[in-house]
Design an enzyme around this catalytic site. Structure first.
Site, PDB file in Angstrom:
ATOM      1  N   GLY A   1     -28.863  -7.242   5.461  1.00 52.86           N
ATOM      2  CA  GLY A   1     -27.937  -7.317   6.600  1.00 52.86           C
ATOM      3  C   GLY A   1     -28.575  -7.184   7.963  1.00 52.86           C
ATOM      4  N   GLY A   2     -29.899  -7.064   8.024  1.00 51.05           N
ATOM      5  CA  GLY A   2     -30.544  -6.823   9.311  1.00 51.05           C
ATOM      6  C   GLY A   2     -30.890  -8.063  10.100  1.00 51.05           C
TER       7      GLY A   2
ATOM      8  CG  LEU B 113     -27.544 -17.288   6.951  1.00 55.07           C
ATOM      9  CD1 LEU B 113     -27.429 -18.077   5.649  1.00 55.07           C
ATOM     10  CD2 LEU B 113     -26.825 -18.020   8.076  1.00 55.07           C
TER      11      LEU B 113
ATOM     12  CG  ASP C 272     -37.447  -2.691  -3.197  1.00 54.54           C
ATOM     13  OD1 ASP C 272     -36.769  -3.654  -3.606  1.00 54.54           O
ATOM     14  OD2 ASP C 272     -38.675  -2.610  -3.351  1.00 54.54           O
TER      15      ASP C 272
ATOM     16  NE  ARG D 206     -38.517  -5.708  -4.863  1.00 55.08           N
ATOM     17  CZ  ARG D 206     -39.717  -5.956  -4.343  1.00 55.08           C
ATOM     18  NH1 ARG D 206     -40.439  -6.964  -4.849  1.00 55.08           N
ATOM     19  NH2 ARG D 206     -40.187  -5.237  -3.360  1.00 55.08           N
TER      20      ARG D 206
ATOM     21  CG  PHE E  34     -42.751 -17.931  -2.580  1.00 52.91           C
ATOM     22  CD1 PHE E  34     -43.326 -17.483  -1.409  1.00 52.91           C
ATOM     23  CD2 PHE E  34     -42.585 -17.037  -3.633  1.00 52.91           C
ATOM     24  CE1 PHE E  34     -43.740 -16.166  -1.278  1.00 52.91           C
ATOM     25  CE2 PHE E  34     -42.994 -15.719  -3.521  1.00 52.91           C
ATOM     26  CZ  PHE E  34     -43.569 -15.284  -2.334  1.00 52.91           C
TER      27      PHE E  34
ATOM     28  CB  SER F  30     -49.196 -15.615  -8.971  1.00 53.90           C
ATOM     29  OG  SER F  30     -48.316 -14.881  -8.129  1.00 53.90           O
TER      30      SER F  30
ATOM     31  CE1 TYR G  70     -32.139 -22.824  -5.098  1.00 54.78           C
ATOM     32  CE2 TYR G  70     -32.050 -24.251  -3.169  1.00 54.78           C
ATOM     33  CZ  TYR G  70     -32.447 -23.072  -3.766  1.00 54.78           C
ATOM     34  OH  TYR G  70     -33.127 -22.118  -3.041  1.00 54.78           O
TER      35      TYR G  70
ATOM     36  N   PRO H 101     -23.930 -21.917   0.492  1.00 49.47           N
ATOM     37  CG  PRO H 101     -24.610 -20.201   1.884  1.00 49.47           C
ATOM     38  CD  PRO H 101     -24.578 -20.610   0.442  1.00 49.47           C
TER      39      PRO H 101
END
Length: 308
Positions: A23-24, A27, A73, A75, A105, A113, A155, A196
């Site tokens: 949120g920083g 979008l 984080d 994750r 990426f 990798s 996609y 979007p």
């Protein structure tokens, strides 16, 4: 009134607390700003506390409403739980979760990798299910209704070359959204998603398409309406879906892309035109290679593209 104006009436989100991952900036920041303008309290998270604090100050100064920045984080499930605890302590309850944090990426998949693949999938898919699971458990335990909105991409259902980790992760988020829309509706929890098209943000698009690539692969050229999206258009749609006006919308993914995916599925499939030398330059740029070598490779690549 135009598409760049706010859509909902003043105070439409008053009394709601909305938690936004990522949120920083970009979008997430645009959507959060409009939510706050409509009266919502915000909790914004990312790994960069300094950026979050600056954004929180900017939004509060503009709207006068509370914004709580919390470093996290996505994750790490324990960190996610702590964000929810802090949010409830500050505001009493969270009403809406917006899964927006992402990473990507642009690269031929064989050049990635396994760590790069993990990074994207962990942020997009694991981060989304961490917050979704933790928030769902909290709402169900408190017998509090909830609303989950996730940002995916077209996609997610078509697939796309050159962004395979992102496509796989976003497809997982979409499947989770549709599955939980059925399973958790009995608890008063709705789950929806937005897909979007191109809504350029300076940081993300500069990294994904550096230099002259932005002009050559201008996303507006693929959009039937002839332009990219304005952030306010996405914020309008998101504000509707997190509001009570959309109470009968559940399990849906709404595309907002000017008809792009219908014109040609696969956001980055056209990158098969990029020569190997240019991929080398972009890879060096990501990894912090020397500027001279990167520039030389970049120029070689651009000359080769012009000859074609």
């Amino acid at each position: 009134m135009t598409y760049s104006d706010g859509m909902l009436k003043e105070g439409a989100l008053k009394g709601k607390t909305i938690l936004i991952t990522g949120g920083g900036t970009g979008l997430g920041k645009s959507m959060g700003t409009y939510f706050s303008e409509l009266g919502a309290n915000l909790v914004i998270t990312s790994r960069k506390l300094e950026v979050l604090q600056k954004t929180a100050e900017e939004i509060h100064a503009k709207t006068g409403n509370q914004v709580l920045p919390v470093e996290c984080d996505v994750r790490e499930y324990e960190q996610v739980e702590k964000v929810i605890e802090q949010s409830k302590k500050q505001f009493g309850q969270v009403d809406v979760l917006l899964n927006n944090a992402a990473g990507n990426f642009i690269s031929p998949t064989e050049r990635l990798s396994h760590r790069a693949f993990d990074t994207v999938v962990d942020i997009v898919l694991k981060g989304s299910y961490n917050f979704t699971l933790a928030m769902g458990k909290s709402w169900i335990g408190d017998e509090h209704p909830g609303n989950i909105l996730s940002i995916v991409t077209t996609y997610a259902w078509t697939g796309s070359g050159y962004v395979v980790p992102s496509a796989a992760a976003k497809a997982g988020v979409l499947a989770m959204t549709r599955s939980l829309a059925v399973e958790w509706a009995r608890y008063g929890i709705r789950c929806n998603a937005i897909a979007p098209g191109p809504f350029p943000t300076k940081g993300a698009w500069d990294r994904l398409l550096p230099g002259n690539l932005k002009a050559k692969f201008d996303p507006a050229n693929k959009v039937p309406v002839g332009r990219v999206g304005e952030h306010q258009e996405l914020a309008n749609l998101a504000s509707y879906l997190v509001s009570d006006y959309s109470a009968y919308v559940n399990g849906e993914v709404i595309t907002i892309d000017g008809g792009e995916w219908l014109k040609g599925a696969g956001e980055f499939n056209q990158l098969d035109q990029v020569p190997e030398e240019l991929w080398d330059a972009m890879e060096l740029s990501r990894k912090g290679g020397t500027k001279m070598k990167m520039m030389w490779l970049y120029l070689r690549g651009m000359l080769k593209m012009r000859r074609k």
